[in-house]
Scaffold this active site. Sequence first.
Site, PDB file in Angstrom:
ATOM      1  N   ARG A  87       1.036  -1.744  -0.167  1.00 45.34           N
ATOM      2  CA  ARG A  87       0.216   0.092  -0.150  1.00 45.34           C
ATOM      3  C   ARG A  87       0.691   1.497   0.130  1.00 45.34           C
ATOM      4  NH1 ARG A  87      -3.200  -2.812  -1.308  1.00 45.34           N
ATOM      5  NH2 ARG A  87      -5.280  -3.428  -1.476  1.00 45.34           N
ATOM      6  N   GLU A 137      -2.766   7.478  -5.851  1.00 45.79           N
ATOM      7  CA  GLU A 137      -2.479   6.384  -7.019  1.00 45.79           C
ATOM      8  C   GLU A 137      -3.939   6.520  -7.186  1.00 45.79           C
ATOM      9  OE1 GLU A 137      -3.041   2.317  -5.962  1.00 45.79           O
ATOM     10  OE2 GLU A 137      -0.809   3.498  -5.716  1.00 45.79           O
ATOM     11  N   HIS A 140       0.255  -0.198  -9.918  1.00 48.36           N
ATOM     12  CA  HIS A 140      -0.366  -0.903  -8.813  1.00 48.36           C
ATOM     13  C   HIS A 140      -0.859  -3.072  -9.643  1.00 48.36           C
ATOM     14  CE1 HIS A 140      -2.905  -1.582  -4.874  1.00 48.36           C
ATOM     15  NE2 HIS A 140      -3.068  -2.758  -5.434  1.00 48.36           N
TER      16      HIS A 140
END
Length: 331
Positions: free
Chosen positions: A236, A265, A297
Amino acid sequence: MEMTKLRIAVFNMRPDEEEFFSIYGEQYHTELSVTNEPPTLCNLSVTEGCQAVSVITTPIGRELLDAWKAQGIQTISTRTVGYDHIDLAYAKEIGITVSNVSYTPHTVAEYTVMAMLMTIRKMKTILLRYQVQDYSLSQVRGRELGNMTVGVVGTGKIGEMVIRNLSGFGCRIFAFDPYEKESVKAFAQYTNLDTIWKECDMITFHTPALESTYHMVREETLNQMKQGVILINMARGAIMDTDALIKALESGKVAAAALDVIENEGKIYYKDYKYAVTGNHDMALLSTMPNVLMTPHTAFFTDEAVSDMIQYSIESCVAELKNEENPRRIL
């Protein structure tokens, strides 16, 4: 309530998810109301007649929760492991249950080791040079993983799998987690964070975004780390203070980093910005650094993981609506 009457609203459905929604929607006898749009107050029609909602990372706040509650939504399942994008306290207050999903730990664990190897072997620079026919050896000499001491922060399913994968390289492995596991001790030595900061050549993070993990990597902890430490974050973005990380990279305190996640993000990743300005200055700066490997991600993104996420999301919704035990319920 008969299972055939269960209706789930699905938001942010990507094209690659369609096949799995079709398979598991039929398997669990659900009717799906689907859109590729994120949930907003402007598309409440998607949830009409539904009792459950499946979402991803779009922020779900009070106004939306109130609107959904008024339409009869009883439960929300996020097709993600993280759930910090949902106002859990308010959902609980108005009686909407929330659940998340899990997926095969191999997907992020394998990606993590790939990122580690690419980082210490300077693959970003090597690949960029190759595209312009620069085959020189200057500044691309790497290191061997087997000769390094690696710290793994967080030994849940993914962290443990990372440790198991790393054990084959022969590196020394330190681990930290508030809840130690006997299965991990066969491959790694549990210790405290201070020891990991001081002793490890490379540190990888596999913890959720919690108050206790917020900015775990900050100026204070960076100062405790080895000169030239390598940092890996596949977990994270909030775990790392981005400003402090940039300063440490610029000073050489951090020799390199691999980041699949970054602070702020949410409004950028999974969208096409090649002809637009993202507005994230930190991301723009980090992406120019030759010693920083950034990916959007995507550590989770495999056939197996996407299948798991959709199956478990629908399964959770059905369990909640049928008043059955749901092991994935958060609250």
